[in-house]
Write a protein that holds these residues in place. Structure first.
Motif, PDB file in Angstrom:
ATOM      1  N   LYS A 178       0.825  -1.211   0.000  1.00 21.00           N
ATOM      2  CA  LYS A 178       0.000   0.000   0.000  1.00 21.00           C
ATOM      3  C   LYS A 178       0.861   1.264   0.000  1.00 21.00           C
ATOM      4  CE  LYS A 178      -3.828  -2.306   2.370  1.00 21.00           C
ATOM      5  NZ  LYS A 178      -4.723  -2.327   3.549  1.00 21.00           N
ATOM      6  N   GLY A 179       1.917   1.260  -0.794  1.00 19.77           N
ATOM      7  CA  GLY A 179       2.764   2.426  -0.939  1.00 19.77           C
ATOM      8  C   GLY A 179       3.795   2.615   0.153  1.00 19.77           C
ATOM      9  N   CYS A 180       3.913   1.648   1.064  1.00 21.41           N
ATOM     10  CA  CYS A 180       4.886   1.741   2.150  1.00 21.41           C
ATOM     11  C   CYS A 180       5.875   0.582   2.081  1.00 21.41           C
ATOM     12  CB  CYS A 180       4.189   1.720   3.516  1.00 21.41           C
ATOM     13  SG  CYS A 180       3.107   3.121   3.825  1.00 21.41           S
ATOM     14  N   LEU A 181       7.118   0.853   2.488  1.00 28.67           N
ATOM     15  CA  LEU A 181       8.112  -0.208   2.552  1.00 28.67           C
ATOM     16  C   LEU A 181       7.738  -1.175   3.666  1.00 28.67           C
ATOM     17  CD1 LEU A 181      10.905  -1.139   1.420  1.00 28.67           C
ATOM     18  CD2 LEU A 181      11.930   0.064   3.365  1.00 28.67           C
ATOM     19  N   CYS A 182       7.836  -2.472   3.390  1.00 34.00           N
ATOM     20  CA  CYS A 182       7.552  -3.475   4.415  1.00 34.00           C
ATOM     21  C   CYS A 182       8.724  -4.438   4.511  1.00 34.00           C
ATOM     22  CB  CYS A 182       6.250  -4.228   4.137  1.00 34.00           C
ATOM     23  SG  CYS A 182       6.383  -5.518   2.879  1.00 34.00           S
ATOM     24  N   ALA A 183       8.877  -5.031   5.679  1.00 33.59           N
ATOM     25  CA  ALA A 183       9.944  -6.000   5.936  1.00 33.59           C
ATOM     26  C   ALA A 183       9.351  -7.212   6.627  1.00 33.59           C
ATOM     27  CB  ALA A 183      11.038  -5.380   6.796  1.00 33.59           C
ATOM     28  N   SER A 184       9.612  -8.378   6.072  1.00 37.41           N
ATOM     29  CA  SER A 184       9.150  -9.630   6.674  1.00 37.41           C
ATOM     30  C   SER A 184      10.282 -10.228   7.488  1.00 37.41           C
ATOM     31  CB  SER A 184       8.710 -10.620   5.592  1.00 37.41           C
ATOM     32  OG  SER A 184       7.695 -10.059   4.789  1.00 37.41           O
ATOM     33  N   ASP A 185       9.979 -10.645   8.693  1.00 36.72           N
ATOM     34  CA  ASP A 185      10.973 -11.234   9.580  1.00 36.72           C
ATOM     35  C   ASP A 185      10.472 -12.605  10.020  1.00 36.72           C
ATOM     36  OD1 ASP A 185      13.171 -11.575  11.175  1.00 36.72           O
ATOM     37  OD2 ASP A 185      12.416 -10.328  12.820  1.00 36.72           O
ATOM     38  N   ILE A 186      11.132 -13.644   9.557  1.00 38.48           N
ATOM     39  CA  ILE A 186      10.734 -15.018   9.876  1.00 38.48           C
ATOM     40  C   ILE A 186      11.785 -15.627  10.791  1.00 38.48           C
ATOM     41  CG2 ILE A 186      10.171 -17.286   8.935  1.00 38.48           C
ATOM     42  CD1 ILE A 186       9.556 -15.876   6.283  1.00 38.48           C
ATOM     43  N   TYR A 187      11.362 -16.005  11.980  1.00 42.62           N
ATOM     44  CA  TYR A 187      12.274 -16.595  12.943  1.00 42.62           C
ATOM     45  C   TYR A 187      11.598 -17.812  13.558  1.00 42.62           C
ATOM     46  CZ  TYR A 187      15.238 -17.098  17.084  1.00 42.62           C
ATOM     47  OH  TYR A 187      16.065 -17.595  18.055  1.00 42.62           O
ATOM     48  N   GLY A 188      12.081 -18.990  13.194  1.00 45.33           N
ATOM     49  CA  GLY A 188      11.439 -20.210  13.655  1.00 45.33           C
ATOM     50  C   GLY A 188      10.040 -20.307  13.083  1.00 45.33           C
ATOM     51  N   SER A 189       9.041 -20.416  13.952  1.00 47.76           N
ATOM     52  CA  SER A 189       7.652 -20.517  13.516  1.00 47.76           C
ATOM     53  C   SER A 189       6.932 -19.180  13.574  1.00 47.76           C
ATOM     54  CB  SER A 189       6.899 -21.529  14.390  1.00 47.76           C
ATOM     55  OG  SER A 189       6.921 -21.121  15.752  1.00 47.76           O
ATOM     56  N   HIS A 190       7.647 -18.110  13.955  1.00 46.03           N
ATOM     57  CA  HIS A 190       7.046 -16.787  14.056  1.00 46.03           C
ATOM     58  C   HIS A 190       7.280 -16.000  12.769  1.00 46.03           C
ATOM     59  CE1 HIS A 190       6.989 -16.684  18.755  1.00 46.03           C
ATOM     60  NE2 HIS A 190       6.432 -17.751  18.242  1.00 46.03           N
ATOM     61  N   PHE A 191       6.254 -15.301  12.337  1.00 47.32           N
ATOM     62  CA  PHE A 191       6.317 -14.522  11.108  1.00 47.32           C
ATOM     63  C   PHE A 191       5.770 -13.136  11.408  1.00 47.32           C
ATOM     64  CE2 PHE A 191       4.601 -14.126   6.492  1.00 47.32           C
ATOM     65  CZ  PHE A 191       5.680 -13.324   6.168  1.00 47.32           C
ATOM     66  N   THR A 192       6.631 -12.102  11.266  1.00 44.86           N
ATOM     67  CA  THR A 192       6.240 -10.726  11.556  1.00 44.86           C
ATOM     68  C   THR A 192       6.396  -9.870  10.304  1.00 44.86           C
ATOM     69  OG1 THR A 192       7.004 -10.950  13.844  1.00 44.86           O
ATOM     70  CG2 THR A 192       6.619  -8.719  13.027  1.00 44.86           C
ATOM     71  N   ILE A 193       5.394  -9.053  10.015  1.00 41.89           N
ATOM     72  CA  ILE A 193       5.466  -8.110   8.905  1.00 41.89           C
ATOM     73  C   ILE A 193       5.501  -6.698   9.483  1.00 41.89           C
ATOM     74  CG2 ILE A 193       4.351  -7.233   6.822  1.00 41.89           C
ATOM     75  CD1 ILE A 193       2.983  -9.919   6.498  1.00 41.89           C
TER      76      ILE A 193
END
Length: 403
Positions: free
Chosen positions: A291-306
């Protein structure tokens, strides 16, 4: 054909003619039609073909161009005989409403790269997408070529051979974008390797160089040493810059940008990624644009954060948009998060992403479920895409071919 703006301004009677007003209405109507319909209209008569080719129409249509995704699909990554297929480009239109969404793929709009003799028996990778233009990389034992393609107009251009062609073992990282001030389209690529080659090395490459190509110049220019070790095949484009994850452990920030106007590499404030001390625990980060913003996905083990950067360049503006700790559904969580890349977030909160299994998945944030969209079989890569009628012939000194 001159743009409508110049026609109106050059009127000798202080106002636009009836013909100009009718043309203005035609521009407005055509620019709102589906892409496939516009292509058909272009074949009706010479007048309509000229309208669709006009620079004013091209800019107007691009400003209204619908959101979508472009996928590079290979039914088989390779064959036992060693024969490679370049694959097929497949455009997916996103019809997104607050209460429902639909992913529409029209096979008629596919672009089979095998139709061009240049691409036959070679491996191709989609490494950039800007204003309807795609950057393609042809790689392998006997190939290292870069192409710019418009799948809507069915045109492509072959860029000259790069400076560092087969100089040694290396990882090539691409970026494709357009300057905010200069409006120049450029391809940036970094050559990260060891001289002499050392394919088994996992340490920082001893050779980090970059080169840039401005469309219409017929020349790659060396930018010299790259200050950061970059990760990934390509860098998403936003605000006149390409973006990559930084691999250097001692770097104060974990995002590097390349400004297509100033042609400089700079660090960008990164979100507070999870710190990992377990070398055996999977940790994967990737970048995208939501939506026009920079995003970063962080995957660590079974956790997924955007993470989403709400105000570009401001570290405090990073916000956790999505946090996934568990999934309800038949798909094993370990198969979903392995090298997952976020593509788009829809109005109802659904997140579209490509998984390590090369499948297009949809995650529903409310139900915490993941579904396979079923659009393609495996072996797809993709990125966001907005179709346009931008003409490659508008770039001087470039040879343009048609599929």
């Amino acid at each position: 054909m001159d743009s409508l703006y110049h026609k109106l301004m050059s009127s000798t009677r202080g106002g636009p003619s009836m013909e100009d007003l009718l043309e203005s209405v035609m521009f407005d109507i055509l620019s709102r039609l589906p892409v496939k319909t516009i292509i058909h209209c272009r074949c009706v008569c010479k007048k309509w073909r000229n309208l669709v080719s006009d620079s004013y129409f091209i800019d107007l249509h691009l400003s209204r161009s619908p959101a979508g995704l472009m996928f590079h699909h290979n039914s088989e990554k390779y064959r036992p005989s060693g024969y490679y297929e370049p694959g097929i480009l497949k455009w997916v239109l996103i019809e997104d409403e607050p209460n429902r969404h639909h992913l529409r793929h029209d096979p008629v709009m596919n672009l089979d790269l095998n139709l061009a003799a240049t691409f036959q028996n070679s491996q191709m990778r989609l490494v950039g997408s800007v204003n309807g233009l795609l950057c393609l990389w042809q790689f392998g034992r006997f190939h290292d070529n870069t192409y710019i393609c418009n799948p809507i107009t069915r045109e492509y251009m072959t860029l000259p051979r790069q400076q560092y062609y087969r100089k040694g073992y290396a990882i090539i990282v691409y970026g494709f974008g357009v300057g905010l001030r200069t409006k120049e389209y450029k391809v940036i690529r970094t050559f990260q390797g060891d001289i002499p080659p050392n394919p088994s090395s996992t340490s920082r490459p001893s050779f980090l160089e970059a080169e840039v190509y401005t469309l219409g110049t017929s020349l790659w220019r060396s930018l010299g040493r790259v200050p950061y070790w970059l990760e990934g095949w390509d860098g998403p484009f936003l605000n006149g810059r390409a973006h990559w994850i930084v691999c250097d452990k001692d770097s104060p920030e974990k995002i590097c940008t390349f400004d297509f106007d100033d042609e400089k590499f700079e660090l960008l404030p990164s979100p507070p990624f999870e710190v990992t001390n377990d070398e055996h625990q999977m940790h994967y980060q990737s970048l995208g644009v939501l939506k026009g913003c920079l995003c970063a996905s962080d995957i660590y083990g079974s956790h997924f954060t955007i993470w989403v950067m709400k105000e570009y360049g401001v570290k405090k503006s990073w916000r956790r948009e999505v946090v996934i700790k568990e999934i309800i559904g038949p798909i094993p969580q370990s198969e979903i998060w392995d090298y997952t890349t976020v593509l788009e977030c829809l109005k109802d909160g659904t997140v579209l992403m490509l998984t390590g299994e090369d499948s297009l998945m949809a995650y529903c944030t409310l139900r915490k479920t993941v579904e396979d969209t079923g659009l393609f079989d495996r072996h797809v890569t993709g990125m966001t895409y907005r179709p346009s009628f931008l003409k490659l012939q508008d770039f001087p000194s470039e040879r343009v071919d048609v599929f």
